[in-house]
Scaffold this motif. Sequence first.
Motif, PDB file in Angstrom:
ATOM      1  N   ALA A 169       0.311   4.019   4.045  1.00  0.00           N
ATOM      2  CA  ALA A 169      -0.147   4.907   2.956  1.00  0.00           C
ATOM      3  C   ALA A 169      -0.140   6.491   3.163  1.00  0.00           C
ATOM      4  O   ALA A 169       0.430   7.187   2.229  1.00  0.00           O
ATOM      5  CB  ALA A 169      -1.808   4.858   2.901  1.00  0.00           C
TER       6      ALA A 169
ATOM      7  N   VAL B 212      -8.026   4.369   0.980  1.00  0.00           N
ATOM      8  CA  VAL B 212      -7.630   2.957   1.554  1.00  0.00           C
ATOM      9  C   VAL B 212      -8.430   2.706   2.572  1.00  0.00           C
ATOM     10  O   VAL B 212      -9.068   3.398   3.364  1.00  0.00           O
ATOM     11  CB  VAL B 212      -6.066   3.334   2.477  1.00  0.00           C
ATOM     12  CG1 VAL B 212      -5.600   2.105   2.818  1.00  0.00           C
ATOM     13  CG2 VAL B 212      -5.026   4.137   1.408  1.00  0.00           C
TER      14      VAL B 212
ATOM     15  N   MET C 259       0.813   4.147  -2.786  1.00  0.00           N
ATOM     16  CA  MET C 259       0.382   5.468  -2.580  1.00  0.00           C
ATOM     17  C   MET C 259       1.434   6.323  -3.216  1.00  0.00           C
ATOM     18  O   MET C 259       1.226   7.634  -3.656  1.00  0.00           O
ATOM     19  CB  MET C 259       0.293   5.716  -1.259  1.00  0.00           C
ATOM     20  CG  MET C 259      -0.405   6.797  -0.781  1.00  0.00           C
ATOM     21  SD  MET C 259      -2.069   7.062  -1.693  1.00  0.00           S
ATOM     22  CE  MET C 259      -3.134   6.194  -0.539  1.00  0.00           C
TER      23      MET C 259
ATOM     24  N   VAL D 206       0.671  -1.218  -0.028  1.00  0.00           N
ATOM     25  CA  VAL D 206       0.014  -0.005   0.128  1.00  0.00           C
ATOM     26  C   VAL D 206       0.936   1.239   0.157  1.00  0.00           C
ATOM     27  O   VAL D 206       0.629   2.274  -0.671  1.00  0.00           O
ATOM     28  CB  VAL D 206      -0.972   0.101   1.231  1.00  0.00           C
ATOM     29  CG1 VAL D 206      -1.646   1.212   1.416  1.00  0.00           C
ATOM     30  CG2 VAL D 206      -1.972  -1.075   0.887  1.00  0.00           C
TER      31      VAL D 206
END
Length: 238
Positions: free
Chosen positions: A102, A90, A77, A73
């Motif tokens: 993130a 998210v 991002m 993640v």
Amino acid sequence: MKQAKDYIIFPLDFPSEKEAREYVSLLSGEVGMFKVGLELFIQSGPEIVRHIRDTGGAKIFLDLKLHDIPATVGRAMKRVADLGVTFATVHCGESRNMLEAAVEGSGGNVGVLGVTVLTSVSDQDIAQAGFRDEFAADMSALVMRRAAMAKAAGCAGVVCSGLEVGQIRSAFGKDFAAITPGIRPAWELAEDDQKRVTTPAQAIQNGSDFLVIGRPIRDAEDPRTAARKIAEEIGTVI
């Protein structure tokens, strides 16, 4: 100063880039932001984001609802941050670490929003998914638990229904953004797959910062006029 139209996020929920571009051209001066979701992003990729950005007139909300291990993640991002979007989503899910990754990956260049509970989810769904009885009996308790996790992780805000936005605002203050889907204008409340809906005026009065409004605009005979009518409704309470 924020105008009434700036509260409106129009979702480009179309299967083709051609249709999306048509609505970008039609509504650029009538809404504050365009939402690019999974269907369109899979079809068109970053190109549609660049097109909206280059067209000007509205900001971009990239709604991919990332949900994976924190490292993945975080890296995703970083790529999102390069696209020049205002917000990206998210799932709050199970892990604060994922949300923190993130936020770190965003580099402060995109507002990370935690998705609390989808507006299509009912209390029966929560019970069947195996959540504790307290959350099935009061879904707002689950929303608040996840919003607190998002706040602690450094997220810019959350996506929540208009029914919980008042609690979000009271608990976390004005600097924590609340984006509200499931919005139906007072003149067009109808049964659909959104279980927890509210009107634009109600959501703004409760503390929403932005409203995701799709079908009432997209399905109108004149989408531009519908967007203006919704802005007028918002204007009565701001």
